[in-house]
Design an enzyme around this catalytic site. Structure first.
Site, short mmCIF file in Angstrom:
data_model
loop_
_atom_site.label_atom_id
_atom_site.label_comp_id
_atom_site.label_asym_id
_atom_site.label_seq_id
_atom_site.Cartn_x
_atom_site.Cartn_y
_atom_site.Cartn_z
N GLN A 198 42.45 31.13 42.68
CA GLN A 198 43.10 31.49 41.41
C GLN A 198 44.18 30.48 41.03
OE1 GLN A 198 42.38 33.64 43.84
NE2 GLN A 198 41.99 35.70 43.10
N ALA A 233 47.11 42.18 38.14
CA ALA A 233 47.42 43.61 38.08
C ALA A 233 47.55 44.16 36.65
CB ALA A 233 48.68 43.88 38.90
N ASN A 271 51.00 41.34 47.18
CA ASN A 271 50.52 40.32 46.25
C ASN A 271 49.38 39.58 46.96
OD1 ASN A 271 50.73 38.95 43.66
ND2 ASN A 271 51.47 37.17 44.80
N LYS A 272 48.81 38.63 46.26
CA LYS A 272 47.63 37.89 46.77
C LYS A 272 47.83 37.43 48.21
CE LYS A 272 44.49 37.35 45.30
NZ LYS A 272 43.40 38.29 45.69
N ARG A 329 39.05 48.65 42.12
CA ARG A 329 39.90 47.87 43.04
C ARG A 329 41.07 48.76 43.46
NH1 ARG A 329 41.36 41.86 41.49
NH2 ARG A 329 41.40 41.65 43.75
N ARG A 372 41.15 39.90 36.08
CA ARG A 372 41.89 40.15 37.31
C ARG A 372 43.38 39.93 37.04
NH1 ARG A 372 44.36 35.99 37.03
NH2 ARG A 372 45.22 36.44 39.08
N ASP A 391 51.21 43.02 42.90
CA ASP A 391 50.17 44.02 42.59
C ASP A 391 50.67 45.45 42.78
OD1 ASP A 391 48.59 41.43 43.34
OD2 ASP A 391 47.29 42.71 42.12
#
Ligand code: MRU
Length: 366
Positions: free
Chosen positions: A215, A65, A266-267, A107, A63, A256
């Site tokens: 994460q 990007a 992003n996350k 994804r 995982r 990302d």
């Protein structure tokens, strides 16, 4: 689906590639660290089928990007195998393009996945019919290896540029994992922190644990500790307090997908951190390679946001933490508007202020 996957325990975490191709055209595999097992176990899986690579990306075994871009590039090569064994170039080409199309569905948010597969597709489509199928495969492997090598170099350059933004003794907050595990090596946001640490800047990092898949706790804290960078783990909900307590001088995160105007996906949780940083007068930085920019979209409203299984919230890591049947909403990413981003650190330099003109001129530079 995962029957071709071999798992092996390996030794030194600092000397292993996040994603690699191992072996020859007929029997080679995509070998990757299974990040779902960290930090408890450090194991690799060897994927010999396109479907296994798809599953590894989908399940976040690999995982981040840039890392999923590298994994997909190698994964698409597995589509060439049947044609290769038959000595049939046309079947190999079709197999690669089919594999690429399949991997694109793994994804949706990180544009690096599509960027890397576009590169593989271009090579697959451009090779003339009269070359040998072995030479066809070798060209694809060379391209995938270039994608990996370029990512390594970009991460090192991001580290060098970004470290200039860091002053002696600063407290730095990061969210999710934008380290070596999320890239071919060394990371983006974490590259800045590794470099500042190596330069003796005496930084202290606060890592958000990053619900729901942790994460930050599982991967970022692990990577920082492996490299000897002082780190304090906090729950996501503590970011406001550590800012109010003057423990944070700057925030830096990965990305990302970055739209033309600088809006950045992003996350999930990143947007909230950016709002908090703004409220406390703390600079909020993004670090990303040029492969993360998507000039085909004008702003963050057009970035596809992955929605994942609500079970990641209600029974993450196998433990039920919510009543049976409760509804949960689980977007995996959010978009931080460009106006909240003080600068974007790229391998080509720092984009500041963040706007379309500066982004386009950075991407045109070499
Ligand atoms: O769902 P994940 O773990 O793939 O999300 C990763 C992130 O959001 C990272 O911050 C981003 O990909 C940048 S990685 C250099």
């Amino acid at each position: 689906m995962t029957d071709d996957r071999r798992v092996s325990g390996i030794g030194d975490p600092s000397s292993f590639a996040t994603v690699a191709w191992e072996g020859d055209a007929r029997s080679g595999r995509v070998v990757l660290i299974d990040q779902t097992k960290l930090p408890g176990e450090f194991v690799t899986i060897a994927c010999g089928e396109v479907e296994t690579v798809w599953e590894a990306i989908r399940a976040l075994r690999v995982r981040g990007a840039p890392a999923i871009g590298v994994a997909a590039a190698y994964g698409a090569l597995l589509g060439a195998r049947e044609g290769l064994i038959q000595g049939d170039l046309s079947a190999s080409r079709t197999g690669v393009l089919k594999a690429s199309a399949r991997l694109r569905t793994s994804r949706p948010t990180a544009v690096n996945l599509f960027w890397a597969l576009d590169r593989i597709d271009r090579i697959a489509q451009s090779i003339p019919d009269d070359v040998s199928v072995q030479a066809f495969f070798q060209s694809l492997l060379d391209e995938a290896r270039s994608i990996e090598a370029e990512d390594r170099a970009m991460c090192r350059a991001i580290g060098r540029h970004g470290a200039a933004l860091v002053s002696q003794g600063q407290g730095i907050l990061t969210h999710c994992n934008a380290g070596g595990l999320a890239t071919a090596d060394y990371g983006t946001a974490l590259a800045v922190l590794f470099t500042a640490h190596e330069q003796g800047k005496g930084i202290h990092v606060y890592a958000d644990e990053t619900r729901p898949l942790l994460q930050g706790a599982r991967l970022t804290a692990w990577e920082l500790r492996n490299r000897g960078v002082p780190v304090t783990l906090i729950c996501d909900s503590m970011a406001a307090v550590v800012m109010k307590e003057h423990k944070i001088n700057l925030v830096i995160v990965g990305a990302d997908r970055i739209a033309s105007n600088g809006d950045t996906a992003n996350k999930i949780g990143t947007y909230g951190v950016a709002v908090l940083a703004h409220a406390h007068g703390i600079p909020f930085y993004v670090a990303a390679p040029s492969s993360t920019f998507d000039l085909s979209i004008p702003d963050g409203g057009a970035i596809p946001i992955e929605e994942r299984d609500p079970k990641e919230i209600t029974e993450g890591f196998g433990k039920k933490t919510a009543p049976e049947g409760v509804h949960a909403y689980n977007p995996a990413f959010d978009v931080t508007p460009a106006r909240l981003i003080a600068a974007i650190v790229t391998e080509r330099g720092i984009v500041q202020p963040v706007n379309e003109q500066n982004i386009r001129s950075m991407l045109k530079s070499t």
